[in-house]
Design a protein around this motif. Structure first.
Motif, short mmCIF file in Angstrom:
data_model
loop_
_atom_site.label_atom_id
_atom_site.label_comp_id
_atom_site.label_asym_id
_atom_site.label_seq_id
_atom_site.Cartn_x
_atom_site.Cartn_y
_atom_site.Cartn_z
N LEU A 47 0.82 -1.21 0.00
CA LEU A 47 0.00 0.00 0.00
C LEU A 47 0.86 1.26 0.00
O LEU A 47 0.34 2.37 -0.03
CB LEU A 47 -0.92 0.02 1.23
N GLN A 48 2.16 1.09 0.08
CA GLN A 48 3.13 2.19 0.13
C GLN A 48 2.87 3.10 1.33
O GLN A 48 2.85 4.32 1.22
CB GLN A 48 3.12 2.98 -1.17
N LEU A 49 2.68 2.46 2.50
CA LEU A 49 2.47 3.18 3.75
C LEU A 49 3.64 2.93 4.68
O LEU A 49 4.26 1.87 4.63
CB LEU A 49 1.17 2.71 4.42
N SER A 50 3.92 3.88 5.55
CA SER A 50 5.03 3.70 6.48
C SER A 50 4.65 3.92 7.94
O SER A 50 5.41 3.56 8.83
CB SER A 50 6.18 4.64 6.11
N HIS A 51 3.49 4.49 8.21
CA HIS A 51 3.08 4.77 9.58
C HIS A 51 2.13 3.69 10.07
O HIS A 51 0.95 3.64 9.69
CB HIS A 51 2.41 6.16 9.63
N LYS A 52 2.66 2.81 10.91
CA LYS A 52 1.90 1.63 11.36
C LYS A 52 0.60 1.97 12.08
O LYS A 52 -0.43 1.35 11.82
CB LYS A 52 2.80 0.74 12.22
N PRO A 53 0.61 2.93 13.02
CA PRO A 53 -0.66 3.24 13.71
C PRO A 53 -1.77 3.70 12.75
O PRO A 53 -2.92 3.31 12.90
CB PRO A 53 -0.28 4.36 14.69
N SER A 54 -1.42 4.51 11.76
CA SER A 54 -2.43 4.96 10.78
C SER A 54 -2.92 3.79 9.93
O SER A 54 -4.10 3.70 9.62
CB SER A 54 -1.84 6.03 9.86
N PHE A 55 -2.01 2.91 9.56
CA PHE A 55 -2.39 1.73 8.78
C PHE A 55 -3.39 0.88 9.57
O PHE A 55 -4.42 0.47 9.05
CB PHE A 55 -1.16 0.90 8.43
N ARG A 56 -3.09 0.64 10.83
CA ARG A 56 -3.98 -0.18 11.65
C ARG A 56 -5.34 0.51 11.84
O ARG A 56 -6.38 -0.13 11.73
CB ARG A 56 -3.35 -0.48 13.01
N ARG A 57 -5.33 1.79 12.13
CA ARG A 57 -6.57 2.54 12.38
C ARG A 57 -7.44 2.67 11.12
O ARG A 57 -8.66 2.54 11.19
CB ARG A 57 -6.23 3.93 12.93
N ASN A 58 -6.83 2.91 9.97
CA ASN A 58 -7.59 3.23 8.76
C ASN A 58 -7.83 2.05 7.83
O ASN A 58 -8.75 2.09 7.02
CB ASN A 58 -6.88 4.33 7.98
N TYR A 59 -7.01 1.03 7.90
CA TYR A 59 -7.12 -0.10 6.97
C TYR A 59 -7.44 -1.41 7.69
O TYR A 59 -8.47 -2.03 7.45
CB TYR A 59 -5.81 -0.29 6.18
N LEU A 60 -6.53 -1.83 8.56
CA LEU A 60 -6.60 -3.16 9.14
C LEU A 60 -7.76 -3.34 10.12
O LEU A 60 -8.57 -4.26 9.96
CB LEU A 60 -5.26 -3.49 9.82
N ASN A 61 -7.86 -2.47 11.11
CA ASN A 61 -8.92 -2.63 12.12
C ASN A 61 -10.33 -2.54 11.54
O ASN A 61 -11.18 -3.36 11.89
CB ASN A 61 -8.72 -1.64 13.27
N PRO A 62 -10.61 -1.57 10.64
CA PRO A 62 -11.96 -1.55 10.06
C PRO A 62 -12.29 -2.83 9.28
O PRO A 62 -13.40 -3.35 9.37
CB PRO A 62 -11.94 -0.33 9.13
N ALA A 63 -11.32 -3.36 8.54
CA ALA A 63 -11.56 -4.59 7.77
C ALA A 63 -11.80 -5.78 8.70
O ALA A 63 -12.66 -6.62 8.43
CB ALA A 63 -10.39 -4.86 6.84
N LEU A 64 -11.07 -5.84 9.81
CA LEU A 64 -11.27 -6.91 10.79
C LEU A 64 -12.64 -6.78 11.45
O LEU A 64 -13.36 -7.78 11.59
CB LEU A 64 -10.16 -6.89 11.84
N LYS A 65 -13.01 -5.56 11.85
CA LYS A 65 -14.30 -5.34 12.52
C LYS A 65 -15.47 -5.68 11.61
O LYS A 65 -16.49 -6.18 12.08
CB LYS A 65 -14.41 -3.89 13.00
N LEU A 66 -15.33 -5.39 10.33
CA LEU A 66 -16.40 -5.69 9.39
C LEU A 66 -16.44 -7.17 9.00
O LEU A 66 -17.34 -7.61 8.29
CB LEU A 66 -16.24 -4.84 8.12
N GLY A 67 -15.45 -7.93 9.45
CA GLY A 67 -15.41 -9.36 9.14
C GLY A 67 -15.01 -9.66 7.70
O GLY A 67 -15.32 -10.72 7.19
N LEU A 68 -14.33 -8.73 7.07
CA LEU A 68 -13.93 -8.91 5.67
C LEU A 68 -12.61 -9.66 5.55
O LEU A 68 -12.34 -10.28 4.52
CB LEU A 68 -13.82 -7.56 4.98
N ILE A 69 -11.80 -9.56 6.60
CA ILE A 69 -10.53 -10.29 6.63
C ILE A 69 -10.44 -11.02 7.96
O ILE A 69 -11.19 -10.73 8.89
CB ILE A 69 -9.30 -9.37 6.43
N GLU A 70 -9.50 -11.96 8.03
CA GLU A 70 -9.29 -12.69 9.28
C GLU A 70 -7.81 -12.91 9.51
O GLU A 70 -7.01 -12.84 8.58
CB GLU A 70 -10.03 -14.02 9.26
#
Length: 87
Positions: A47-70
């Motif tokens: 994704l060409q990202l370098s800031h881990k907290p922003s990645f988790r907040r904006n990409y990873l956690n929402p996808a996990l909460k929505l049940g789209l990824i595991e």
């Protein structure tokens, strides 16, 4: 005059934008994960990202909460071997 403008701006809210931005970001994450299992570092790299907290907040956690990824190791969410895949 400037104080009046500042007060108005403080009370103004942008409707819809944050949710739409997260939706778009989650869609990007899902495209990258299509058929693969990747670590958080690999996802950030693609994704060409370098800031881990922003990645988790904006990409990873929402996808996990929505049940789209595991997680591949759900019993150890902080494992260094943790990877993610589409459901």
């Amino acid at each position: 005059m400037l104080e009046v403008i500042l007060d108005i701006l403080k009370e103004t809210t942008i409707v819809g934008q944050p949710h739409e931005l997260k939706k778009t970001k989650v869609q990007k994450l899902l495209k990258i994960l299509d058929g693969e299992e990747l670590s958080a570092a690999e996802l950030m790299d693609r994704l060409q990202l370098s800031h881990k907290p922003s990645f988790r907040r904006n990409y990873l956690n929402p996808a996990l909460k929505l049940g789209l990824i595991e997680m591949t190791i759900p019993e150890k969410p902080k494992s260094r071997n943790q990877k993610y895949r589409r459901k």
